[in-house]
Structure formats: structure tokens, C-alpha cells
Design an enzyme around this catalytic site. Structure first.
Site, PDB file in Angstrom:
ATOM      1  CG  ASN A 170     -30.356  38.996  -5.075  1.00 39.62           C
ATOM      2  OD1 ASN A 170     -31.245  39.523  -4.396  1.00 39.62           O
ATOM      3  ND2 ASN A 170     -30.631  38.115  -6.009  1.00 39.62           N
ATOM      4  N   GLY A 245     -36.294  35.909  -1.465  1.00 44.72           N
ATOM      5  CA  GLY A 245     -35.148  35.511  -0.647  1.00 44.72           C
ATOM      6  C   GLY A 245     -34.919  34.022  -0.718  1.00 44.72           C
ATOM      7  CB  SER A 246     -32.800  31.878   1.373  1.00 43.57           C
ATOM      8  OG  SER A 246     -33.320  32.170   2.644  1.00 43.57           O
ATOM      9  CB  THR A 249     -35.729  33.265   4.818  1.00 46.28           C
ATOM     10  OG1 THR A 249     -34.438  33.039   5.361  1.00 46.28           O
ATOM     11  CG2 THR A 249     -36.336  34.477   5.487  1.00 46.28           C
ATOM     12  CD  GLU A 268     -38.074  35.364  -7.133  1.00 45.39           C
ATOM     13  OE1 GLU A 268     -37.474  34.270  -7.019  1.00 45.39           O
ATOM     14  OE2 GLU A 268     -37.513  36.447  -7.272  1.00 45.39           O
ATOM     15  CB  CYS A 302     -33.367  34.078  -7.171  1.00 42.76           C
ATOM     16  SG  CYS A 302     -34.236  35.349  -8.083  1.00 42.76           S
TER      17      CYS A 302
HETATM   18  O1  TXE Z   1     -31.518  35.783   2.841  1.00 40.81           O
HETATM   19  P1  TXE Z   1     -32.898  35.606   3.565  1.00 40.81           P
HETATM   20  P2  TXE Z   1     -30.129  36.164   3.458  1.00 40.81           P
HETATM   21  C1  TXE Z   1     -29.917  33.047  -0.494  1.00 40.81           C
HETATM   22  C2  TXE Z   1     -28.410  32.921  -0.598  1.00 40.81           C
HETATM   23  C3  TXE Z   1     -27.930  33.492   0.693  1.00 40.81           C
HETATM   24  C4  TXE Z   1     -29.027  33.034   1.634  1.00 40.81           C
HETATM   25  C5  TXE Z   1     -29.158  33.835   2.886  1.00 40.81           C
HETATM   26  O2  TXE Z   1     -28.070  31.568  -0.708  1.00 40.81           O
HETATM   27  O3  TXE Z   1     -26.680  33.018   1.077  1.00 40.81           O
HETATM   28  O4  TXE Z   1     -30.195  33.143   0.868  1.00 40.81           O
HETATM   29  O5  TXE Z   1     -29.228  35.222   2.581  1.00 40.81           O
HETATM   30  C6  TXE Z   1     -35.597  38.889   5.782  1.00 40.81           C
HETATM   31  N1  TXE Z   1     -39.401  36.814   8.546  1.00 40.81           N
HETATM   32  N2  TXE Z   1     -30.467  34.200  -1.141  1.00 40.81           N
HETATM   33  O6  TXE Z   1     -29.964  35.776   4.877  1.00 40.81           O
HETATM   34  O7  TXE Z   1     -32.720  35.022   4.909  1.00 40.81           O
HETATM   35  C7  TXE Z   1     -34.174  39.373   5.777  1.00 40.81           C
HETATM   36  O8  TXE Z   1     -33.981  40.353   6.772  1.00 40.81           O
HETATM   37  C8  TXE Z   1     -39.430  37.816   7.660  1.00 40.81           C
HETATM   38  C9  TXE Z   1     -31.345  33.942  -2.228  1.00 40.81           C
HETATM   39  O9  TXE Z   1     -29.897  37.577   3.163  1.00 40.81           O
HETATM   40  O10 TXE Z   1     -33.781  34.919   2.616  1.00 40.81           O
HETATM   41  C10 TXE Z   1     -34.047  39.893   4.344  1.00 40.81           C
HETATM   42  O11 TXE Z   1     -34.620  41.193   4.226  1.00 40.81           O
HETATM   43  N3  TXE Z   1     -38.337  38.270   7.014  1.00 40.81           N
HETATM   44  C11 TXE Z   1     -32.186  35.107  -2.572  1.00 40.81           C
HETATM   45  C12 TXE Z   1     -34.873  38.908   3.553  1.00 40.81           C
HETATM   46  O12 TXE Z   1     -35.742  38.284   4.505  1.00 40.81           O
HETATM   47  C13 TXE Z   1     -37.162  37.667   7.269  1.00 40.81           C
HETATM   48  C14 TXE Z   1     -31.532  36.436  -2.496  1.00 40.81           C
HETATM   49  C15 TXE Z   1     -34.090  37.831   2.820  1.00 40.81           C
HETATM   50  O13 TXE Z   1     -33.363  37.121   3.780  1.00 40.81           O
HETATM   51  C16 TXE Z   1     -37.064  36.617   8.196  1.00 40.81           C
HETATM   52  C17 TXE Z   1     -30.690  36.569  -1.344  1.00 40.81           C
HETATM   53  C18 TXE Z   1     -38.262  36.181   8.844  1.00 40.81           C
HETATM   54  N4  TXE Z   1     -38.261  35.170   9.708  1.00 40.81           N
HETATM   55  C19 TXE Z   1     -30.180  35.451  -0.723  1.00 40.81           C
HETATM   56  N5  TXE Z   1     -35.771  36.223   8.248  1.00 40.81           N
HETATM   57  C20 TXE Z   1     -32.997  34.978  -3.857  1.00 40.81           C
HETATM   58  N6  TXE Z   1     -33.655  33.853  -4.068  1.00 40.81           N
HETATM   59  O14 TXE Z   1     -33.106  35.903  -4.636  1.00 40.81           O
HETATM   60  C21 TXE Z   1     -35.078  37.003   7.391  1.00 40.81           C
HETATM   61  N7  TXE Z   1     -35.919  37.881   6.797  1.00 40.81           N
END
Ligand code: TXE
Length: 495
Positions: A170, A245-246, A249, A268, A302
């Protein structure tokens, strides 16, 4: 207005065969796998990056350890100077970086310029200022003295080592800068693993970091999927992970970190943030507040609010006024400077929003406006306003991460606080009122890492940011980040 033309250097950058950024330059991946980077406004593949292999990961970690030996021994003032130069270079390349970011993420160009470049530069300068101000304490122990011996003690703040910075899609540049600014200011080296959806801008920033004087290995960038992130966290040569991230995850990342070797983790995560409007709020101001809180970058933030609590007597007027305002937003190409509302960042996310809209209909929520995916090759959805039927409705409880404001009425402030806290998450919340005395009495009762009053979403590098409950562990910004990026060593001396 129409879309601005891409700069020639942006066109050339997108056409490159991208490699991994290791040890101060590009190295080819040992893997033949690549990942497509898709422009979410058009659905067209605009570039390809490497999907790093285990051998690449080993190489990057070895380089980051060498980089750490050099960088951690670099004088704090020299570290600050490199970060300041990098901030200047970001600004010098403002338009180029903003355009790359808009092409990969669909973020409207004005937001790319303001947040992904200008704000990123101001965060870097803030972290640069800390490099020379990290200090320990002196302490006098109360140990017994049998023959006149005395004691003194002091603490040292030492960089944790090699940091893994895992970045979402994002705010691909700004969040990467938060992580590398924190790591480099404290003397750590860092490997950035960008999101597979938005891997490009940080590769260009890494080139600029070398131009700013950063030694080889202090910043490496490994592109690839989630498994690259996992392997980095579990690698014996890394010491800390900083993840944004989410929630699911984030939990997986926390488990990997703990299971592997008690790797330090800052998480975060997202949540389901509330914005609450007290009865004294003027409706026009309140509507502006909802747009600021819920619709900036199509809600893909987020800290954005997704649950909006309004007094029952004002619910209808407020949601109608909001729908009228949203209808005036110009939806279009993110490269058009007149566009106010761009696409989501990827097709998967657009499909997820489609499922949320279907769920809202299945639960008989009132869809005041929007509620549809916009057909076409781009990842557009309509800005949406929903009134939930019950506090258990899906859209009042699950993070959509999209341009969806779900409203629910309250009758009194005690109930309002219960509604706001009725969530497993706690990243942020906002109160909107002219009665500051009332707001300040409510703030301590709100379960969130940040509470805004009469504002929402805006972050400042001097103000700590992070979640309570399931929204995360640790804090970024302010002086709070220093705890997360340094180990405290105690030294005791008898004399
Ligand atoms: O996020 P992920 P994604 C939310 C939003 C979105 C959903 C999925 O609802 O639809 O999350 O988005 C890395 N070990 N947010 O799939 O999975 C991945 O490669 C280590 C909220 O993009 O959270 C990426 O670089 N790393 C959020 C990062 O983690 C891993 C902002 C984020 O991925 C991993 C974006 C693992 N096992 C999406 N799996 C916010 N809160 O700001 C994935 N990754």
C-alpha cells in the site's frame, strides 16, 4: 485533464530486466522464476522482477552481515549524513519515483508525490537526526562493599544486527523508508523484501542509497513472494524482522520469528479502526472527516477508519451527505492529476472487495452508495457507504482495506465506547468533536495505539505509531523505535 506522460527514465526503468540488489549493486538471481508487475489501472504487465531463490537469500544475508560490520562501526554523524543525502536524492528524483510508484500501485500521482517521496524524505531526515542521539545511562549499583570497593554501571545501546524489513503494497516506498531509516540510523544493516505486487520503487531507492554513500551490504533488496520473507526471518544470519502487513501474515511472521531463533519482531498490522462523531459535530465537517479517515488512497491504509459511529439522530443525514460528496469524486487514471479516486492495487484485492459487497447484501445491510466492482481491466471499485444492521455484520468487523465506510448508530457515549472497543484490533481510532474536554476524558478509555481528535490517518515521524491488541507489537517513529532496533547491554564495573 489527461494522464501525464511518463518520464523517459521511468519508461527505461520499467523496461529493464530487474535483478536483485545485493552488495551495493545488481546481481542476477540464480532462480529462473520471475514475477510480473501489473499496472492496476490498466491490467497491463509493466515490468518483471526476480523471484529470489534460497541461494540468493544466502548471498544477501552474507552481504548484509558484512555490511553490518562496516556500517555499525561508521560514526553516527557519518550515518546521519548518508541518510540526509539520501533524503535529498529522493527529492531530486521526486517525479521519477512518484511515477514508478503510481505505475506499480495505482496510487494517484499526487499521493505518490506527497507521501511516497516528500513524506518519505521527511521521515528519513527525522531518523538521520536520531543517529547522533542514541545513548545509554549511568547507574550506581547498591552492591555491598566489604573492603572499600565501589561499583558503577552503564548501559550501551547496540544495533541488533541484520534486520529483515518486510513491506506491504500500500505504501511501498514510504514504509520501506520507515524500516531502512530506523535500521540505518541505529547502525543495523537491512534487507528489504518488498511486496510481490510493488517491488520496483525500492530497487531505484537502493541505487540512490549507494549514490548517497551507503556502504555495500548495508541495504540489500530481495524481490520475491512471501516465502522469501519467511526464509529471511528464519535464516541464522538475520537478527530482527520489522513487518507491516495483514494480521494473518503478521501472526505467521511472529511465529516464524519465535520458532526459528527468537528473532526480534516488530509487527505493524491492520485492524478495524473506528471513527466516532459526537453530536456537536457540524455535518459538513464530519463528512470531510469521513473522507479523510476512510477514503484516502481508496482506503488502502492500515490506519484508515472502516467503522463509523454516528449518533442515531444524525445517521441518515450524514450518510446521505457523504454519498452526495463521494458522487462528485473524479474516478480515473492515477496518472491524471485531476483524478481523486484511483484503482485498488491488485486484482486479488478487487475480488476480495467484491466478496465483501456480496456479503453486505447477503446480510441485508443498507448500501447507501457504491457496493460494486467496476468492470474492466483495471482494479476499480466504487466508493461505498454502508449502514450495518447489527454489530455482528461482517463489514463492521472484518478489515476490507478498501474504500468502504460502514456506519452504525449509537445512543449515548457509554455505548459508543463499548462499540469502539468491541474488536480484537486496536491500531487507531478517532474522535470528532468541538468538546475537547469530553474528548480528553474519552481518550484513555479507547483501546488503540493512536487516538486522533478531529483528524485521522496522518502520521508524523516524531509521534510513535503501532497497535495494541491484535494490531501488532512494538512501535515505529518517535524515540520508541530505538528500543526495537537496539539491544541494551549493561556494563558493571568494580573499582
Ligand atoms: O499482505 P500480506 P498482502 C491487508 C489487506 C490485503 C491483505 C493481503 O487486507 O488485502 O492484507 O495483502 C510478505 N513470511 N493488508 O497479501 O500477506 C508478502 O510477500 C514472511 C494490510 O499483500 O500481509 C509482503 O511483502 N513474509 C496491510 C508482506 O508480507 C510474508 C497492507 C505483506 O503481505 C509471508 C497491505 C510469510 N509467511 C495489505 N507471507 C497493512 N496493515 O498495512 C507474505 N509475506
Amino acid at each position: 485533464m489527461s494522464a501525464i506522460p511518463l518520464l523517459p527514465q521511468v519508461e527505461a526503468f520499467l523496461k529493464r530486466s530487474h535483478q536483485l540488489f545485493i552488495d551495493g549493486g545488481y546481481v542476477p538471481s540464480t532462480s529462473s522464476q520471475t514475477l510480473d508487475v501489473i499496472d492496476p489501472a490498466t491490467g497491463v504487465v509493466i515490468s518483471r522482477v526476480a523471484d529470489a531463490s534460497q541461494a540468493d537469500i544466502d548471498q544477501a544475508v552474507a552481504s548484509a552481515n558484512r555490511g553490518f560490520q562496516v556500517w555499525s562501526q561508521t560514526a553516527p554523524a557519518a550515518r546521519a549524513s548518508v541518510l540526509l543525502k539520501l533524503a535529498d536524492l529522493l527529492e531530486r528524483h521526486r517525479e521519477e519515483l512518484a511515477q514508478i510508484e503510481t505505475c506499480q500501485s495505482g496510487k494517484i500521482i499526487q499521493i505518490s508525490r506527497m507521501f511516497e517521496v516528500d513524506m518519505a524524505a521527511s521521515f528519513l531526515r527525522y531518523y538521520a537526526g536520531w543517529a547522533t542521539k542514541i545513548s545509554g545511562q549511568t547507574i550506581t549499583p547498591s552492591l555491598p562493599s566489604f573492603a572499600g570497593e565501589r561499583y558503577t554501571a552503564f548501559t550501551l545501546r547496540e544495533p541488533v544486527g541484520v534486520v529483515v524489513g518486510i513491506v506491504p503494497w500500500n505504501f511501498a516506498s514510504m514504509i520501506a523508508i520507515w524500516k531502512l531509516g530506523s535500521a540505518l540510523a541505529t547502525g543495523c544493516s537491512i534487507i528489504i523484501k518488498p511486496s510481490e505486487f510493488t517491488p520496483l520503487t525500492i530497487l531505484r531507492i537502493a541505487e540512490l542509497a549507494v549514490e548517497a554513500g551507503l556502504p555495500a551490504g548495508a541495504l540489500n533488496v530481495l524481490t520475491g513472494g512471501g516465502m522469501v520473507g519467511k526464509a529471511l526471518i528464519e535464516h541464522p544470519g538475520t537478527d530482527k524482522v520489522s513487518f507491516t502487513g495483514s494480521v494473518p501474515t503478521g501472526i505467521a511472521v511472529g511465529k516464524s520469528a519465535m520458532d526459528a531463533k527468537l528473532t526480534r519482531a516488530t509487527l505493524e498490522l491492520g485492524g478495524k479502526n473506528s471513527a466516532a462523531f459526537l453530536r456537536d459535530m457540524d455535518l459538513d465537517k464530519a463528512v470531510n472527516g469521513v473522507i479523510e479517515a476512510g477514503f484516502l488512497h481508496s482506503g488502502q491504509i492500515c490506519a484508515a477508519a472502516e467503522r463509523f459511529f454516528v449518533h442515531r439522530s444524525q445517521l441518515e443525514a450524514m450518510t446521505e451527505k457523504l454519498a452526495e460528496r463521494l458522487a462528485t469524486l473524479k474516478i480515473g487514471s492515477p496518472l491524471d492529476e485531476a483524478t481523486q479516486f484511483g484503482p485498488l492495487t491488485n486484482k486479488q484485492h478487487q475480488a476480495k472487495l467484491g466478496q465483501f459487497f456480496a456479503q453486505a447484501r447477503a446480510e441485508n445491510s443498507t448500501i447507501v452508495c457504491g457496493g460494486k466492482v467496476i468492470d474492466g481491466p483495471g482494479c476499480y471499485v466504487e466508493p461505498t457507504v454502508i449502514i450495518a444492521n447489527s454489530i455482528n455484520d461482517t463489514l463492521l468487523n472484518e478489515e476490507t482495506f478498501g474504500p468502504v465506510a460502514t456506519f452504525f448508530p449509537y445512543d449515548d457515549e457509554e455505548q459508543l465506547l463499548q462499540l469502539m472497543n468491541n474488536t480484537p484490533y486496536g491500531l487507531s481510532a478517532s474522535l470528532w468533536t468541538n468538546d475537547l474536554s469530553k474528548a480528553l476524558r474519552m481518550v484513555p478509555q479507547i483501546e488503540a495505539g493512536t487516538v486522533w481528535v478531529n483528524m485521522h490517518t496522518l502520521l508524523d515521524p516524531a509521534v510513535p505509531f503501532g497497535g495494541v491488541k491484535a494490531s501488532g507489537v512494538g512501535r515505529e517513529f518517535g524515540d520508541a523505535f530505538i528500543d526495537d532496533y537496539t539491544e541494551l547491554k549493561s556494563v558493571m564495573i568494580r573499582y
